[in-house]
Scaffold this active site. Structure first.
Site, PDB file in Angstrom:
ATOM      1  CB  CYS A 163      13.588   8.369   8.116  1.00 36.19           C
ATOM      2  SG  CYS A 163      14.736   7.318   7.224  1.00 36.19           S
ATOM      3  CD  GLU A 206      12.922  -0.054   9.615  1.00 32.51           C
ATOM      4  OE1 GLU A 206      13.737   0.823   9.953  1.00 32.51           O
ATOM      5  OE2 GLU A 206      13.079  -1.256   9.858  1.00 32.51           O
ATOM      6  CE  LYS A 246      -1.696   3.110   2.652  1.00 33.81           C
ATOM      7  NZ  LYS A 246      -1.776   4.149   1.645  1.00 33.81           N
ATOM      8  CD  GLU A 305      10.222  12.371  11.794  1.00 33.25           C
ATOM      9  OE1 GLU A 305       9.099  11.893  11.997  1.00 33.25           O
ATOM     10  OE2 GLU A 305      11.091  11.802  11.116  1.00 33.25           O
TER      11      GLU A 305
HETATM   12  P1  NAD Z   1       2.471   8.260   7.767  1.00 30.79           P
HETATM   13  O1  NAD Z   1       2.585   7.429   8.998  1.00 30.79           O
HETATM   14  O2  NAD Z   1       1.531   9.398   7.760  1.00 30.79           O
HETATM   15  O3  NAD Z   1       2.066   7.363   6.523  1.00 30.79           O
HETATM   16  C1  NAD Z   1       2.825   6.241   6.163  1.00 30.79           C
HETATM   17  C2  NAD Z   1       1.918   5.239   5.505  1.00 30.79           C
HETATM   18  O4  NAD Z   1       0.985   4.781   6.472  1.00 30.79           O
HETATM   19  C3  NAD Z   1       1.107   5.794   4.328  1.00 30.79           C
HETATM   20  O5  NAD Z   1       1.046   4.824   3.297  1.00 30.79           O
HETATM   21  C4  NAD Z   1      -0.257   6.003   4.952  1.00 30.79           C
HETATM   22  O6  NAD Z   1      -1.305   5.911   4.025  1.00 30.79           O
HETATM   23  C5  NAD Z   1      -0.317   4.854   5.937  1.00 30.79           C
HETATM   24  N1  NAD Z   1      -1.284   5.053   7.021  1.00 30.79           N
HETATM   25  C6  NAD Z   1      -1.684   6.218   7.579  1.00 30.79           C
HETATM   26  N2  NAD Z   1      -2.627   5.977   8.518  1.00 30.79           N
HETATM   27  C7  NAD Z   1      -2.814   4.646   8.563  1.00 30.79           C
HETATM   28  C8  NAD Z   1      -3.638   3.780   9.344  1.00 30.79           C
HETATM   29  N3  NAD Z   1      -4.504   4.245  10.257  1.00 30.79           N
HETATM   30  N4  NAD Z   1      -3.542   2.443   9.127  1.00 30.79           N
HETATM   31  C9  NAD Z   1      -2.678   1.951   8.225  1.00 30.79           C
HETATM   32  N5  NAD Z   1      -1.899   2.715   7.441  1.00 30.79           N
HETATM   33  C10 NAD Z   1      -1.953   4.051   7.611  1.00 30.79           C
HETATM   34  O7  NAD Z   1       3.955   8.740   7.416  1.00 30.79           O
HETATM   35  P2  NAD Z   1       4.435   9.650   6.187  1.00 30.79           P
HETATM   36  O8  NAD Z   1       4.079  11.054   6.521  1.00 30.79           O
HETATM   37  O9  NAD Z   1       4.001   9.053   4.904  1.00 30.79           O
HETATM   38  O10 NAD Z   1       6.018   9.448   6.265  1.00 30.79           O
HETATM   39  C11 NAD Z   1       6.816  10.246   7.042  1.00 30.79           C
HETATM   40  C12 NAD Z   1       7.295   9.472   8.254  1.00 30.79           C
HETATM   41  O11 NAD Z   1       7.998   8.308   7.832  1.00 30.79           O
HETATM   42  C13 NAD Z   1       8.277  10.256   9.082  1.00 30.79           C
HETATM   43  O12 NAD Z   1       7.995  10.085  10.445  1.00 30.79           O
HETATM   44  C14 NAD Z   1       9.613   9.630   8.714  1.00 30.79           C
HETATM   45  O13 NAD Z   1      10.623   9.791   9.664  1.00 30.79           O
HETATM   46  C15 NAD Z   1       9.232   8.205   8.542  1.00 30.79           C
HETATM   47  N6  NAD Z   1      10.247   7.494   7.748  1.00 30.79           N
HETATM   48  C16 NAD Z   1      11.028   6.539   8.372  1.00 30.79           C
HETATM   49  C17 NAD Z   1      12.012   5.868   7.651  1.00 30.79           C
HETATM   50  C18 NAD Z   1      12.870   4.797   8.315  1.00 30.79           C
HETATM   51  O14 NAD Z   1      13.508   4.029   7.609  1.00 30.79           O
HETATM   52  N7  NAD Z   1      12.901   4.712   9.629  1.00 30.79           N
HETATM   53  C19 NAD Z   1      12.197   6.150   6.301  1.00 30.79           C
HETATM   54  C20 NAD Z   1      11.392   7.135   5.700  1.00 30.79           C
HETATM   55  C21 NAD Z   1      10.403   7.789   6.425  1.00 30.79           C
END
Ligand code: NAD
Length: 494
Positions: free
Chosen positions: A299, A264, A188, A398
């Site tokens: 990230c 992650e 997804k 963050e």
């Molecule tokens: P997000 O948590 O808003 O969304 C990530 C994914 O989760 C999306 O596909 C979203 O549709 C899905 N999602 C949202 N709500 C959900 C729910 N209730 N149930 C299931 N899925 C759901 O994060 P984002 O804004 O897309 O990404 C940014 C974040 O990702 C930052 O915190 C960043 O640090 C982190 N990140 C971490 C790494 C790592 O390797 N540790 C790498 C890149 C980004």
């Protein structure tokens, strides 16, 4: 790279995207679509299927059927390897098309996108394809009348939820090892950056991955992501994204089949500069890149600059100069260093963090504002805030945007204490010419990755994962394969 080729691709209209389920392109069960808005100019680029829970269930059922009949897991390792390598080759062959599509969707500047997205995704898939026939089971040390075997079996159906900052790269970190181990997968993508990953999945089918082995469903996290989290038929859920969503996924697992959940998450990574750093000018350049590349939407971004007090003013001036020299603008221009912010809400959140930082006593010494508003896109100037106290919002939360908070420190012990003063533990760096101090920093700072005299750039041979609230598993390297297998014991009386 030739600018005219990029311009030719950007001039093309983007077709509507649908789910990929059971090898076929299918719309949402209720026919709904959602507009995909480009952060470059705020205009609608195309539409994607607005998935329903029923769509997700259909994709999971397809993955389950594919797994159970062995159309992938049952193939000889050499055959699986061939398909995955062909997939990697196709990604390379379509690299520019994929990169431009991704940039139009998420705003990353093109030089970075080319390398970090199709380039890195193809390398990751190739890495796991090459590894899949080098994974052996084990024979245990048993009494002589017993044979104890440890089998490594695929887990079954893997669900993968991907964020918007690097959809292809992070997608490949999950899909590569999961498929290499013989699993079926449902992915997804993020609702604000789905197109390039969907196109990459299409290429997997073209490479010969059997239908149903890899399915992709677009739509809102709170609908299709939730349905994946609550499914009774997903065995392992792998996720990259925010801590808030990560928490929900753990709740969904507890409410459903107790699937394994690997997270992650975010970070607040400290970049620690000592007065004895070997080359302060270089450290300043790298510090600027370490936070502002991809507008801080990384990230592992070095978002907290901890500077030894004796060089604070001099070093902040150097970082400020290096940052001011980074050109913000059209992400599809080869001359741009920093592209767009992914979405309007993300831009608004960034600007809110600047206001809060000022209200809490921080001084904005660079940027702090939205720019290029006339384009209709979402752009923000690289922003540096000094005087950030350890308990300030900017030191603790963050941002995931182009904002660097600066805090001075006196001693090595102070630096370690400050570095460890957040709930996160994803990445960090220390700049010093003292070898002993370098190793003490590696040991002392609680992170998944610690850089010395550099920032970022770790390749696929080493794990990336966080400690604390930055996550509970690792992507990349051979260790990532462990998430996608079950150990099974055979205890045989001879
Ligand atoms: P997000 O948590 O808003 O969304 C990530 C994914 O989760 C999306 O596909 C979203 O549709 C899905 N999602 C949202 N709500 C959900 C729910 N209730 N149930 C299931 N899925 C759901 O994060 P984002 O804004 O897309 O990404 C940014 C974040 O990702 C930052 O915190 C960043 O640090 C982190 N990140 C971490 C790494 C790592 O390797 N540790 C790498 C890149 C980004």
């Amino acid at each position: 790279m030739d600018q005219s080729k990029i311009d030719a691709l950007r001039a093309k209209s983007v077709p509507a995207f649908a789910h990929l389920i059971d090898g076929k392109s299918v719309g949402a069960s209720d026919g709904a679509v959602t507009d995909i808005v480009s952060p470059i100019d705020g205009k609608v680029l195309t539409t994607a299927a607005q998935g329903t829970a029923a769509d997700m269930d259909a994709a999971i059922a397809s993955a389950r059927a594919a797994f159970e009949d062995g159309r992938w897991a049952g193939q000889a390792p050499a055959a699986r390897k061939k398909v995955l390598i062909k997939w990697a080759d196709l990604i390379d062959a379509h690299a520019l098309e994929l990169a431009v599509l991704g940039v139009r969707d998420n705003g990353t500047e093109i030089n970075m996108a080319l390398k970090a997205e199709p380039g890195s995704a193809a390398a990751t898939i190739r890495y796991y394809a090459e590894s899949l026939d080098k994974i052996y089971g084990e024979i245990a040390a048993t009494p002589s009348d017993i044979l104890g075997l440890i089998h490594k079996e695929p887990v079954g159906v893997v669900g993968a939820i991907i964020p918007w900052n690097f959809p292809m790269m992070i997608g490949a970190w999950k899909l590569g090892p999961a498929l290499a181990m013989g699993n079926s997968v449902v992915v997804k993508p993020s609702e604000t950056a789905s197109l390039s990953l969907m196109r990459m999945v299409e290429l997997a089918l073209e490479a010969g991955l059997p239908p149903g082995v890899l399915n992709a469903v677009t739509g809102e996290g709170a609908v299709v992501g939730k349905a994946m989290g609550l499914s009774m038929d997903v065995d392992v859920l792998v996720f990259t994204g925010s801590g808030a969503t990560g928490r929900r996924l753990m709740e969904y697992a507890a409410q459903s089949n107790m699937k394994r959940v690997y997270l992650e998450l975010g970070g607040k990574s400290p970049n620690i500069v000592f007065a004895d750093a070997p080359n302060l000018a270089q450290a300043a350049q790298v510090a600027a890149g370490g936070i502002f590349r991809n507008s801080g939407q990384v990230c592992v971004a070095g978002s907290r600059l901890l500077v030894q007090a004796s060089i604070h003013d001099e070093f902040v001036a150097m970082v400020s100069d290096a940052s001011a020299a980074m050109r913000v603008g059209d992400p599809l221009s080869l001359d741009t260093h920093i592209g767009a912010i992914n979405s309007q809400p993300q831009l608004d959140a960034n600007l809110g963090f600047v206001e809060t930082a000022q209200a809490e006593g921080g001084q904005v010494v660079l940027g702090g504002n939205r720019i290029l508003q006339e384009t209709g896109g979402y752009y923000m100037a690289p922003t540096i805030v000094t005087g950030v106290t350890p308990d300030a919002t900017l030191a603790q939360q963050e941002v995931f945007g182009p904002i660097l908070g600066v805090t001075p420190f006196e001693t090595e012990e102070d630096a370690i204490c400050l570095a460890n003063s957040t709930v996160y533990g994803l990445a960090g760096a220390a700049w010093t010419a003292d070898l002993g101090r370098a190793h003490r920093m590696v040991r002392g700072v609680r992170t998944g990755v610690m850089h010395i005299n550099t920032y970022g750039g770790a390749d696929g041979t080493v794990p990336l994962g966080g400690v604390g609230q930055s996550g509970n598993g690792s992507d990349k390297s051979l260790h990532a394969l462990e998430k996608y297998i079950n150990l099974k014991t055979a205890w045989i009386k001879l």
